[in-house]
Scaffold this motif. Structure first.
Motif, PDB file in Angstrom:
ATOM      1  N   GLU A 157      -6.945   6.281   4.815  1.00 53.42           N
ATOM      2  CA  GLU A 157      -7.582   5.221   4.028  1.00 53.42           C
ATOM      3  C   GLU A 157      -6.507   4.416   3.325  1.00 53.42           C
ATOM      4  OE1 GLU A 157      -8.477   8.517   2.973  1.00 53.42           O
ATOM      5  OE2 GLU A 157     -10.077   8.724   4.453  1.00 53.42           O
ATOM      6  N   GLU A 185      -4.692   2.757   0.272  1.00 58.08           N
ATOM      7  CA  GLU A 185      -4.558   2.928  -1.172  1.00 58.08           C
ATOM      8  C   GLU A 185      -3.404   2.063  -1.655  1.00 58.08           C
ATOM      9  OE1 GLU A 185      -4.393   6.886  -2.687  1.00 58.08           O
ATOM     10  OE2 GLU A 185      -5.828   7.657  -1.205  1.00 58.08           O
ATOM     11  N   HIS A 197       0.814  -1.213   0.000  1.00 54.57           N
ATOM     12  CA  HIS A 197       0.000   0.000   0.000  1.00 54.57           C
ATOM     13  C   HIS A 197       0.854   1.272   0.000  1.00 54.57           C
ATOM     14  CE1 HIS A 197      -2.873  -3.030   1.419  1.00 54.57           C
ATOM     15  NE2 HIS A 197      -3.788  -2.247   0.880  1.00 54.57           N
TER      16      HIS A 197
END
Length: 341
Positions: A50, A52, A44
């Motif tokens: 969040e 991603e 990631h």
């Protein structure tokens, strides 16, 4: 074994570190003198706030790779252009360095000494805690009475070199021209996140992680450069192929100035981050955020491992030293065993 096949096994240590949660994400790139290239990635770009996913096009805060990719290269280009000489003192372009004491040790420092970390300057100073006005902080760096000590790897050396580049070119570092796939002002949406920073009160993404570089306006001689894996490999290939710098500059970055240092770079030594399988004709550098680049000239091979190991916090054991060494050992073992193409 083709490079593209080899990299799957070379990437195994990084993939395992992503899988076990030691680091959020990683990308490994290999390039040869002949231009053969392979890249693998996993994990990631951001997990907070969040998640991603990371991709080949993710931009990384290169941290201290700024020192070799940008600052060292730019200083050597200025030497090649006849603007300065490596053994010139910094005061040839920064006459106001320690201007209130003409006998100050800083006034005798040369470009070569700063590039090779052969000065009395300290490793680091929390300059950002003194304020955030870039002009005033630059003045403070130039007039500070630095306490003398033995030569150490020093961010201050490269802050001074960055100021020298600004003086010579008449442009701030953040406005300096850069090759494709490098930037001091990346699009945050394309970047890997770094730390949840208590000083700035947010997850840092697309702005330099290093506090001093941030306070100096976002770019400094020691940190601030962002780039993609292909940008880093483009740079490495230029050095391997001898097209990135002149022969005299290439000799400078490959010649020891001390046991571990060349002009700008770290030279191979047992126990270093690149792994012990490297040839003695290997140079490399690392960055605090989890980045690294190594060039083995004897083998005609370079590799870069880019991670966001400080996300969401630097205050954890990411195992980055072991990962870098395992990656380097694996890369070289596989490269040495492969059949010629």
């Amino acid at each position: 074994m083709a490079l593209d096949t080899m990299i799957d096994r070379a990437f195994a240590p990084a993939a395992a570190s992503v899988q076990n949660g030691s680091i959020p994400g990683a990308v490994l790139g290999l390039v040869t003198t002949g231009g053969e290239r392979a890249v693998r990635w996993a994990g990631h770009a951001q997990i907070e706030p969040e998640r991603e996913s990371l991709s080949r096009e993710t931009w990384f805060d290169l941290a201290s790779l700024t020192k070799v990719i940008f600052t060292t290269t730019r200083i050597l280009q200025l030497v090649e252009a006849g603007r300065i000489a490596l053994d010139d003192p910094l005061v040839t372009v920064i006459p106001d360095l320690r201007q209130y004491d003409m006998n100050a040790a800083e006034r005798r420092l040369t470009f070569r000494q700063c590039l090779a970390h052969q000065t009395h300057l300290p490793a680091v100073e929390p300059l950002y805690t003194y304020g955030q006005d870039p002009g005033t902080l630059r003045a403070f760096i130039l007039q500070r009475v630095w306490q003398p000590g033995p030569p150490v790897y020093s961010d201050i050396n490269f802050m001074l070199l960055g100021i020298a580049i600004e003086r010579i070119t008449g442009r701030s570092l953040i406005d300096q021209p850069l090759p494709e796939r490098f930037s001091f002002r990346p699009d945050p949406a394309l970047c890997a996140a770094t730390e949840r920073d208590t000083w700035r009160g947010r997850v840092v993404r697309g702005e330099v992680h290093d506090e001093n570089a941030f306070a100096l306006g976002g770019a400094s001689g020691h940190a601030g450069l962002f780039g993609t894996i292909d940008g880093v490999l483009d740079f490495a290939h230029g050095l391997l192929a001898g097209s990135g710098l002149s022969p005299s500059s290439m000799a400078a970055i490959r010649t020891r100035e001390s046991e571990k240092r060349t002009v700008g770079w770290e030279g191979f030594h047992p126990g270093w981050h690149g792994g012990d399988a490297c040839s003695p004709d290997t140079i490399g550098h690392t960055g605090f955020t989890g980045t690294g680049l190594w060039l083995d000239f004897r083998r005609g091979l370079a590799w870069s491992l880019l991670t966001n190991r400080v996300h969401p916090s630097r205050h954890k054991d990411s195992g980055i030293l072991g990962l870098r060494r395992a990656t380097g050992e694996q890369v070289i073992a596989l490269f040495d065993r492969r059949e010629p193409l």
